[in-house]
Design a protein around this motif. Structure first.
Motif, PDB file in Angstrom:
ATOM      1  N   ALA A  98     -11.222  60.867  60.845  1.00  0.00           N
ATOM      2  CA  ALA A  98     -10.605  59.886  59.949  1.00  0.00           C
ATOM      3  C   ALA A  98      -9.128  59.691  60.271  1.00  0.00           C
ATOM      4  CB  ALA A  98     -10.777  60.327  58.496  1.00  0.00           C
ATOM      5  N   THR A  99      -8.425  60.773  60.578  1.00  0.00           N
ATOM      6  CA  THR A  99      -7.008  60.676  60.905  1.00  0.00           C
ATOM      7  C   THR A  99      -6.780  59.879  62.175  1.00  0.00           C
ATOM      8  OG1 THR A  99      -6.581  62.802  59.823  1.00  0.00           O
ATOM      9  CG2 THR A  99      -4.922  61.997  61.367  1.00  0.00           C
ATOM     10  N   GLU A 100      -7.613  60.113  63.181  1.00  0.00           N
ATOM     11  CA  GLU A 100      -7.472  59.386  64.445  1.00  0.00           C
ATOM     12  C   GLU A 100      -7.666  57.891  64.232  1.00  0.00           C
ATOM     13  OE1 GLU A 100      -8.704  57.312  67.994  1.00  0.00           O
ATOM     14  OE2 GLU A 100     -10.090  57.847  66.368  1.00  0.00           O
ATOM     15  N   ARG A 101      -8.651  57.518  63.428  1.00  0.00           N
ATOM     16  CA  ARG A 101      -8.891  56.107  63.153  1.00  0.00           C
ATOM     17  C   ARG A 101      -7.763  55.514  62.307  1.00  0.00           C
ATOM     18  NH1 ARG A 101     -14.240  53.319  62.766  1.00  0.00           N
ATOM     19  NH2 ARG A 101     -15.382  54.047  64.584  1.00  0.00           N
ATOM     20  N   TYR A 102      -7.273  56.282  61.375  1.00  0.00           N
ATOM     21  CA  TYR A 102      -6.196  55.798  60.510  1.00  0.00           C
ATOM     22  C   TYR A 102      -4.928  55.527  61.313  1.00  0.00           C
ATOM     23  CZ  TYR A 102      -3.062  55.516  56.482  1.00  0.00           C
ATOM     24  OH  TYR A 102      -2.153  55.090  55.548  1.00  0.00           O
ATOM     25  N   MET A 103      -4.677  56.360  62.311  1.00  0.00           N
ATOM     26  CA  MET A 103      -3.451  56.228  63.089  1.00  0.00           C
ATOM     27  C   MET A 103      -3.550  55.171  64.185  1.00  0.00           C
ATOM     28  SD  MET A 103      -1.428  58.322  61.597  1.00  0.00           S
ATOM     29  CE  MET A 103      -0.066  58.353  62.773  1.00  0.00           C
ATOM     30  N   THR A 104      -4.730  54.948  64.720  1.00  0.00           N
ATOM     31  CA  THR A 104      -4.865  54.065  65.883  1.00  0.00           C
ATOM     32  C   THR A 104      -5.346  52.664  65.547  1.00  0.00           C
ATOM     33  OG1 THR A 104      -7.115  54.905  66.300  1.00  0.00           O
ATOM     34  CG2 THR A 104      -5.284  56.012  67.417  1.00  0.00           C
ATOM     35  N   LEU A 105      -6.011  52.474  64.416  1.00  0.00           N
ATOM     36  CA  LEU A 105      -6.531  51.167  64.050  1.00  0.00           C
ATOM     37  C   LEU A 105      -5.628  50.502  63.008  1.00  0.00           C
ATOM     38  CD1 LEU A 105     -10.353  51.978  63.847  1.00  0.00           C
ATOM     39  CD2 LEU A 105      -9.091  50.919  65.729  1.00  0.00           C
ATOM     40  N   PRO A 106      -5.628  49.177  62.929  1.00  0.00           N
ATOM     41  CA  PRO A 106      -4.733  48.482  61.997  1.00  0.00           C
ATOM     42  C   PRO A 106      -5.085  48.745  60.549  1.00  0.00           C
ATOM     43  CG  PRO A 106      -6.293  46.947  62.982  1.00  0.00           C
ATOM     44  CD  PRO A 106      -6.461  48.242  63.710  1.00  0.00           C
ATOM     45  N   ASP A 107      -4.082  48.681  59.695  1.00  0.00           N
ATOM     46  CA  ASP A 107      -4.280  48.930  58.270  1.00  0.00           C
ATOM     47  C   ASP A 107      -4.718  47.641  57.583  1.00  0.00           C
ATOM     48  OD1 ASP A 107      -1.824  47.783  58.790  1.00  0.00           O
ATOM     49  OD2 ASP A 107      -0.852  48.677  57.038  1.00  0.00           O
ATOM     50  N   ILE A 108      -5.967  47.270  57.814  1.00  0.00           N
ATOM     51  CA  ILE A 108      -6.567  46.094  57.189  1.00  0.00           C
ATOM     52  C   ILE A 108      -7.900  46.510  56.569  1.00  0.00           C
ATOM     53  CG2 ILE A 108      -5.461  44.407  58.702  1.00  0.00           C
ATOM     54  CD1 ILE A 108      -8.003  44.330  60.357  1.00  0.00           C
ATOM     55  N   TYR A 109      -8.340  45.744  55.593  1.00  0.00           N
ATOM     56  CA  TYR A 109      -9.606  46.067  54.933  1.00  0.00           C
ATOM     57  C   TYR A 109     -10.579  44.898  54.954  1.00  0.00           C
ATOM     58  CZ  TYR A 109      -7.740  43.377  50.983  1.00  0.00           C
ATOM     59  OH  TYR A 109      -7.223  42.377  50.188  1.00  0.00           O
ATOM     60  N   ASP A 110     -10.177  43.783  55.575  1.00  0.00           N
ATOM     61  CA  ASP A 110     -10.975  42.564  55.570  1.00  0.00           C
ATOM     62  C   ASP A 110     -10.930  41.949  56.958  1.00  0.00           C
ATOM     63  OD1 ASP A 110     -11.534  39.660  55.352  1.00  0.00           O
ATOM     64  OD2 ASP A 110     -11.610  40.036  53.199  1.00  0.00           O
ATOM     65  N   VAL A 111     -12.113  41.692  57.544  1.00  0.00           N
ATOM     66  CA  VAL A 111     -12.173  41.058  58.852  1.00  0.00           C
ATOM     67  C   VAL A 111     -13.069  39.834  58.770  1.00  0.00           C
ATOM     68  CG1 VAL A 111     -11.795  43.236  60.068  1.00  0.00           C
ATOM     69  CG2 VAL A 111     -14.131  42.440  59.675  1.00  0.00           C
ATOM     70  N   SER A 112     -12.804  38.859  59.634  1.00  0.00           N
ATOM     71  CA  SER A 112     -13.579  37.632  59.660  1.00  0.00           C
ATOM     72  C   SER A 112     -13.642  37.110  61.087  1.00  0.00           C
ATOM     73  CB  SER A 112     -12.951  36.577  58.745  1.00  0.00           C
ATOM     74  OG  SER A 112     -13.600  35.325  58.890  1.00  0.00           O
ATOM     75  N   THR A 113     -14.788  36.513  61.434  1.00  0.00           N
ATOM     76  CA  THR A 113     -14.903  35.910  62.757  1.00  0.00           C
ATOM     77  C   THR A 113     -14.147  34.591  62.838  1.00  0.00           C
ATOM     78  OG1 THR A 113     -16.989  34.896  62.061  1.00  0.00           O
ATOM     79  CG2 THR A 113     -17.117  36.988  63.259  1.00  0.00           C
ATOM     80  N   ASP A 114     -13.833  33.998  61.695  1.00  0.00           N
ATOM     81  CA  ASP A 114     -13.012  32.794  61.640  1.00  0.00           C
ATOM     82  C   ASP A 114     -11.656  33.184  61.069  1.00  0.00           C
ATOM     83  OD1 ASP A 114     -11.797  30.338  61.247  1.00  0.00           O
ATOM     84  OD2 ASP A 114     -13.642  29.355  60.600  1.00  0.00           O
ATOM     85  N   LEU A 115     -10.656  33.243  61.928  1.00  0.00           N
ATOM     86  CA  LEU A 115      -9.347  33.724  61.497  1.00  0.00           C
ATOM     87  C   LEU A 115      -8.552  32.667  60.748  1.00  0.00           C
ATOM     88  CD1 LEU A 115      -8.267  35.645  64.744  1.00  0.00           C
ATOM     89  CD2 LEU A 115      -9.378  36.554  62.699  1.00  0.00           C
ATOM     90  N   VAL A 116      -8.897  31.403  60.920  1.00  0.00           N
ATOM     91  CA  VAL A 116      -8.136  30.321  60.293  1.00  0.00           C
ATOM     92  C   VAL A 116      -8.715  29.953  58.934  1.00  0.00           C
ATOM     93  CG1 VAL A 116      -7.305  27.962  60.551  1.00  0.00           C
ATOM     94  CG2 VAL A 116      -7.471  29.449  62.566  1.00  0.00           C
ATOM     95  N   THR A 117     -10.016  29.680  58.900  1.00  0.00           N
ATOM     96  CA  THR A 117     -10.684  29.329  57.644  1.00  0.00           C
ATOM     97  C   THR A 117     -11.821  30.312  57.411  1.00  0.00           C
ATOM     98  OG1 THR A 117     -12.093  27.751  58.833  1.00  0.00           O
ATOM     99  CG2 THR A 117     -10.077  26.892  57.793  1.00  0.00           C
TER     100      THR A 117
END
Length: 303
Positions: free
Chosen positions: A97-116
């Motif tokens: 968990a620590t490795e992922r917390y440190m290396t991956l961005p602090d976001i909780y929401d992802v989308s294949t459409d970044l604009v809309t």
């Protein structure tokens, strides 16, 4: 007269075994309570941090016990070894968990459409307790996603919407994803073959296959603004929930299908329910789903 030597006993080694065993039991208990019980995710995180901290302490005390064994022959070598075995799982979980917390961005929401990004049919909301996060997803968050997961993009399939929709539902079911509501479809949670058949009435034999309403064919304009509006509106949106396999972490997802001419665009949005950092699980869920959908619709995927 025989001389008898009394070996010193390492209290650090004995303590390490007790603390290590407690940490392992605590980690397993809270994972089971969260996966199969009603333990909220923020409490799961808090107790797993405590278990990892106890395991770290047990490992340090075990190291002191082994040092005493080497230097002065103190008893406690087996206890220290047992402590290291007990502490291995909580420590590995904490390190992961620590490795992922440190290396991956602090976001909780992802989308294949970044604009809309697809809009939620029902906005997910849960009491964050102590895992606080930003309410709105910002353009900066989308930039972080693009940098970390550049391969997470939508799909275009050269097929009719109904065919792609059937595959979308099938893959969701196979992936353990539960669709809870939809927009643009009358029966979101039911496969086409499961829909009830309309009972036949007397006199239907002559026109058994006749539709209730006869559609009037009209030419479809393809180049004007009205046609673009029609193509943009026509589609289906599915929203639901899913869980990770081991920890049972809950995520919300929404899948949007849009039909344009003879192609169907598929976008997916996944969000964790608690905290600002999803440890990369949202992107994994979206990516795994799209790969499974590609395999289901093999041969008609486009760029």
């Amino acid at each position: 007269m025989a001389i008898r030597y009394d070996r010193p006993v390492s209290s650090a080694a004995r303590s390490s075994r007790l603390i290590g065993a407690f940490s392992l039991v605590l980690a397993l208990a809270v994972m089971i309570a969260h996966r199969f019980g009603g333990l909220a995710t923020p409490y799961l995180v808090l107790l797993l941090i405590a278990a990892a901290g106890g395991a770290l302490l047990a490992a340090m005390l075990a190291a002191l016990g082994l040092r005493s064994l080497w230097m002065i022959g103190a008893e406690g070598g087996l206890a220290a070894l047992a402590a290291l075995i007990y502490a291995a799982f909580p420590l590995a979980l904490g390190a992961y968990a620590t490795e992922r917390y440190m290396t991956l961005p602090d976001i909780y929401d992802v989308s294949t459409d970044l604009v809309t990004a697809p809009d939620w049919l029902s906005q997910p909301y849960f009491d964050q307790i102590w895992l606080k996060r930003k309410v709105q997803v910002t353009p900066e968050d989308r930039e972080k996603q693009l940098t970390a997961y550049p391969e997470l993009t939508g799909r275009r399939y050269e097929g009719a919407l109904d065919r792609v929709l059937e595959a979308v539902r099938k893959v969701a079911k196979m992936s353990g994803m539960t669709i809870t509501e939809s927009s643009g479809d009358t029966e979101p949670g039911r496969d086409p073959e499961d829909r009830p058949v309309k009972p036949r009435q007397a006199g239907d034999d002559a026109v058994a296959d006749a539709p209730d309403t006869i559609p009037v064919p009209t030419p479809r304009p393809y180049d004007d603004d009205v046609a673009k509006l029609i193509r943009g509106v026509k589609g289906v949106t599915l929203q639901g929930t899913t869980r990770t396999l081991i920890l049972g972490l809950r995520f919300d997802f929404i899948i949007r299908l849009r039909e344009e001419a003879e192609t169907t665009f598929v976008d997916i949005r996944v969000a964790s329910r608690y905290g600002q950092h999803d440890l990369g699980f949202s992107a994994e869920i979206a990516s795994d789903y799209l790969k499974a959908l590609d395999a289901e619709l093999l041969g008609i995927a486009g760029g």
